[in-house]
Enzyme design. Structure first.
Site, PDB file in Angstrom:
ATOM      1  N   GLY A 140       0.806  -1.216   0.000  1.00  0.00           N
ATOM      2  CA  GLY A 140       0.000   0.000   0.000  1.00  0.00           C
ATOM      3  C   GLY A 140       0.837   1.263   0.000  1.00  0.00           C
ATOM      4  O   GLY A 140       0.563   2.195  -0.757  1.00  0.00           O
ATOM      5  N   ASP A 161      10.686  -7.130  -1.362  1.00  0.00           N
ATOM      6  CA  ASP A 161       9.375  -7.767  -1.201  1.00  0.00           C
ATOM      7  C   ASP A 161       9.480  -9.228  -1.608  1.00  0.00           C
ATOM      8  O   ASP A 161      10.132  -9.538  -2.600  1.00  0.00           O
ATOM      9  CB  ASP A 161       8.292  -7.058  -2.035  1.00  0.00           C
ATOM     10  CG  ASP A 161       6.922  -7.153  -1.373  1.00  0.00           C
ATOM     11  OD1 ASP A 161       6.547  -8.249  -0.925  1.00  0.00           O
ATOM     12  OD2 ASP A 161       6.231  -6.117  -1.306  1.00  0.00           O
ATOM     13  N   ASN A 169      -5.194  -7.273  -2.652  1.00  0.00           N
ATOM     14  CA  ASN A 169      -4.218  -6.174  -2.628  1.00  0.00           C
ATOM     15  C   ASN A 169      -4.630  -5.034  -3.554  1.00  0.00           C
ATOM     16  O   ASN A 169      -4.228  -3.890  -3.373  1.00  0.00           O
ATOM     17  CB  ASN A 169      -2.842  -6.653  -3.117  1.00  0.00           C
ATOM     18  CG  ASN A 169      -2.211  -7.717  -2.239  1.00  0.00           C
ATOM     19  OD1 ASN A 169      -1.404  -8.502  -2.716  1.00  0.00           O
ATOM     20  ND2 ASN A 169      -2.568  -7.763  -0.969  1.00  0.00           N
ATOM     21  N   LEU A 170      -5.416  -5.367  -4.599  1.00  0.00           N
ATOM     22  CA  LEU A 170      -5.607  -4.424  -5.704  1.00  0.00           C
ATOM     23  C   LEU A 170      -6.382  -3.179  -5.295  1.00  0.00           C
ATOM     24  O   LEU A 170      -6.309  -2.156  -5.965  1.00  0.00           O
ATOM     25  CB  LEU A 170      -6.328  -5.123  -6.875  1.00  0.00           C
ATOM     26  CG  LEU A 170      -5.601  -6.358  -7.430  1.00  0.00           C
ATOM     27  CD1 LEU A 170      -6.437  -6.995  -8.532  1.00  0.00           C
ATOM     28  CD2 LEU A 170      -4.222  -5.998  -7.955  1.00  0.00           C
ATOM     29  N   ARG A 172      -5.714  -1.173  -3.100  1.00  0.00           N
ATOM     30  CA  ARG A 172      -4.842  -0.086  -2.652  1.00  0.00           C
ATOM     31  C   ARG A 172      -3.403  -0.163  -3.174  1.00  0.00           C
ATOM     32  O   ARG A 172      -2.698   0.829  -3.178  1.00  0.00           O
ATOM     33  CB  ARG A 172      -4.806  -0.036  -1.123  1.00  0.00           C
ATOM     34  CG  ARG A 172      -4.220  -1.279  -0.504  1.00  0.00           C
ATOM     35  CD  ARG A 172      -4.533  -1.421   0.980  1.00  0.00           C
ATOM     36  NE  ARG A 172      -3.968  -2.655   1.487  1.00  0.00           N
ATOM     37  CZ  ARG A 172      -4.486  -3.870   1.286  1.00  0.00           C
ATOM     38  NH1 ARG A 172      -5.599  -4.007   0.605  1.00  0.00           N
ATOM     39  NH2 ARG A 172      -3.892  -4.939   1.755  1.00  0.00           N
ATOM     40  N   ASP A 229       4.155  -3.393   7.068  1.00  0.00           N
ATOM     41  CA  ASP A 229       2.853  -3.452   7.721  1.00  0.00           C
ATOM     42  C   ASP A 229       2.932  -4.249   9.022  1.00  0.00           C
ATOM     43  O   ASP A 229       1.915  -4.686   9.524  1.00  0.00           O
ATOM     44  CB  ASP A 229       1.836  -4.102   6.773  1.00  0.00           C
ATOM     45  CG  ASP A 229       2.247  -5.513   6.389  1.00  0.00           C
ATOM     46  OD1 ASP A 229       3.342  -5.938   6.770  1.00  0.00           O
ATOM     47  OD2 ASP A 229       1.463  -6.189   5.697  1.00  0.00           O
ATOM     48  N   ASN A 230       4.128  -4.470   9.542  1.00  0.00           N
ATOM     49  CA  ASN A 230       4.210  -5.250  10.782  1.00  0.00           C
ATOM     50  C   ASN A 230       5.321  -4.709  11.677  1.00  0.00           C
ATOM     51  O   ASN A 230       6.280  -4.090  11.202  1.00  0.00           O
ATOM     52  CB  ASN A 230       4.428  -6.732  10.467  1.00  0.00           C
ATOM     53  CG  ASN A 230       5.753  -6.979   9.784  1.00  0.00           C
ATOM     54  OD1 ASN A 230       6.793  -7.056  10.422  1.00  0.00           O
ATOM     55  ND2 ASN A 230       5.732  -7.066   8.455  1.00  0.00           N
ATOM     56  N   CYS A 287      -3.873  -4.643   8.902  1.00  0.00           N
ATOM     57  CA  CYS A 287      -4.838  -4.219   7.880  1.00  0.00           C
ATOM     58  C   CYS A 287      -5.736  -5.388   7.486  1.00  0.00           C
ATOM     59  O   CYS A 287      -6.910  -5.204   7.186  1.00  0.00           O
ATOM     60  CB  CYS A 287      -4.115  -3.681   6.654  1.00  0.00           C
ATOM     61  SG  CYS A 287      -3.410  -2.065   6.935  1.00  0.00           S
ATOM     62  N   CYS A 437     -15.596 -18.029  12.577  1.00  0.00           N
ATOM     63  CA  CYS A 437     -15.336 -16.622  12.240  1.00  0.00           C
ATOM     64  C   CYS A 437     -14.877 -16.618  10.789  1.00  0.00           C
ATOM     65  O   CYS A 437     -15.332 -17.437   9.998  1.00  0.00           O
ATOM     66  CB  CYS A 437     -14.311 -16.004  13.191  1.00  0.00           C
ATOM     67  SG  CYS A 437     -12.687 -16.764  13.088  1.00  0.00           S
TER      68      CYS A 437
END
Ligand code: ZN
Length: 479
Positions: A140, A161, A169-170, A172, A229-230, A287, A437
């Site tokens: 993102g 990456d 993913n698309l 964002r 993101d972590n 996220c 869940c």
């Protein structure tokens, strides 16, 4: 008639190692032309592609700079001594003899909207071309950074990456397209960048950044931009950039909110000055768990890219000693003052961290995995299907949130995990209960809670509604 030309040290390798060369010619233009005819390697150092003398090379006739005489038409006699004086930024002759960074005519056209701005200009554009920026992640935040930094003419962009493009993913991650689903993000980001600006050199690291490779990967770049993101990777990137003395341009996002700053500058704080310790695992949702507005990483990634460009140009006020808070829902930008923490374990005077550590352990990730290994009774989606078809007597409980129930459901009783303690009386411990869940994690916690509350006939649906969609009913949408 022959004239004497003095060749400066950096250019001698291109003039047969001579300090002096005799060249014939009646004007300075002829002399220079004959010089480069004799020593062809000198041409690209002295002249631009369209034949003009380079702006960082001066030519003197005796003591006179020819820019103050009649330029190239200046007449030359055999008593004249011609000196070529390039600007030298110090360093070894070998380094000075490297081909100078310059823009081709195509690049001049491509970057013309930069070149006509006094804040960038040719000098700034050459700085961008020489710059090496490492982006951690092409998700993102990394996507808009890569696209804008590439378009702006940052000469070398490193990408780290190891992931592949996922359909979710698309929404964002705009460096990747629908046709790229299933392809390594590195490949699709590289192809996208090559299309936006083929002048950019992309260095790919298709690997997970960790303590064993971070120093080696970061060391050759001028600026690091954190698009992770972590928490383990965020602390790793911070520590490696502090240890290497490199600026770390930071942003993070959650739902409608983001924050950004520039860490690791000599007079500013680092990420650990702001957050010495990570939150306990599970407290701050990722996220994937909490969701994110697709626009938001675009907004924050562009702020990061802006800070990167400013650092390269040395322009404006960098986001140092400041934490920018962005609330997209209110569309408000607030700023908090940050200060270097004198007790900081990595950038303080009495630092205790001198090399990279185990960041998974530091962030308690290993501990969480251990907790999750405490098994609860499970049921597979196939077993659940059989029980449903037989119309067995059991209660299906869905512990997701109401907005998730709206996306898809299995007709279970909706009791969000957070409400379970206050609504546990709605369930009967004598009943057979199956809890589900989205993926099986939250329902596992619910089963654990219910068992501690005395429920004995309660099972967790392994893999959640995602497994149901994959293995039983593909018409149930995945999210
Ligand atoms: Zn610090």
């Amino acid at each position: 008639m022959p004239a004497k030309i003095l060749i400066p040290t950096p250019l001698r390798p291109y003039a047969g190692k001579n300090a002096e060369v005799q060249v014939t010619g009646s004007t300075i233009a002829e002399v220079m032309e004959n010089l480069t005819a004799q020593h062809n390697g000198l041409r690209r150092h002295l002249f631009t592609d369209d034949g003009r003398l380079r702006s960082f090379v001066n030519v003197y006739v005796n003591e006179q700079d020819i820019r103050y005489l009649q330029k190239e038409a200046t007449a030359i006699s055999d008593k004249d001594v011609i000196s070529i004086v390039p600007s030298i930024a110090g360093g070894s002759p070998a380094a000075a003899a490297e081909p100078p960074v310059k823009l081709s005519n195509d690049e001049v056209l491509r970057y013309s909207r930069h070149l006509i701005m006094p804040e960038v200009g040719m000098e700034g554009q050459l700085k961008l071309k020489k710059a090496k920026v490492l982006l951690i992640g092409t998700g993102g935040l990394g996507s808009p950074m890569a696209l804008y930094l590439g378009a702006a003419g940052v000469g070398t962009i490193g990408l780290v990456d190891f992931d592949v493009v996922d359909f979710t993913n698309l929404q964002r991650q705009i460096a990747h397209g629908t046709k790229d689903v299933g392809r390594p993000k590195m490949e699709s980001a590289r192809a996208r960048l090559a299309d936006i600006n083929p002048e950019v050199k992309v260095i790919g690291f298709e690997t997970r950044l960790d303590s064993s490779n971070a120093m080696e990967i970061l060391k050759d770049f001028d600026i690091v931009a954190d698009g992770t993101d972590n928490f383990p990777t965020r602390y790793l990137v911070n520590d490696a950039s502090v240890l290497l003395g490199k600026p770390n341009v930071y942003a993070s996002i959650f739902r409608f909110e983001g924050q950004a700053s520039v860490f690791g500058m000599p007079d500013g704080p680092c990420y650990r000055c702001l957050y010495p310790e990570p939150p306990p695992p599970g407290l701050v949702p990722s996220c994937a768990e909490g969701g994110v507005l697709g626009i938001l990483p675009g907004l924050l990634g562009v702020i990061q890219a802006t800070e990167v460009i400013k650092l390269i140009l040395g322009a404006g006020e960098p986001l140092v000693n400041r934490l920018l808070l962005v609330d997209a829902l209110a569309m408000s930008f607030r700023e908090l003052k940050l200060r270097k923490n004198p007790e900081c374990p990595i950038c303080g005077p009495n630092r205790t961290i001198h090399k990279l550590i185990d960041y998974e352990q530091f962030c308690g990730i290993r501990g969480e995995e251990f907790v999750e290994e405490i098994a609860v009774p499970e049921i597979t989606v196939q077993e659940l299907k059989v029980r449903m078809d037989r119309k067995d007597d059991f209660v299906l409980v869905d512990v997701r949130e109401p907005h998730e129930y709206q996306i898809c459901h299995l007709n279970g009783t909706l009791i969000p995990l957070g409400d379970l303690p206050s609504r546990v009386h709605e369930l009967n411990s004598a009943d057979d209960i199956v809890v589900h869940c989205r993926s099986g994690v939250r329902s596992g916690k619910a089963v654990d809670f219910l068992r501690k509350a005395g429920f004995r006939k309660v099972k967790n649906l392994k893999g959640g509604i995602l497994a149901w969609s994959d293995q039983i009913d593909p018409s149930v949408p995945k999210y």
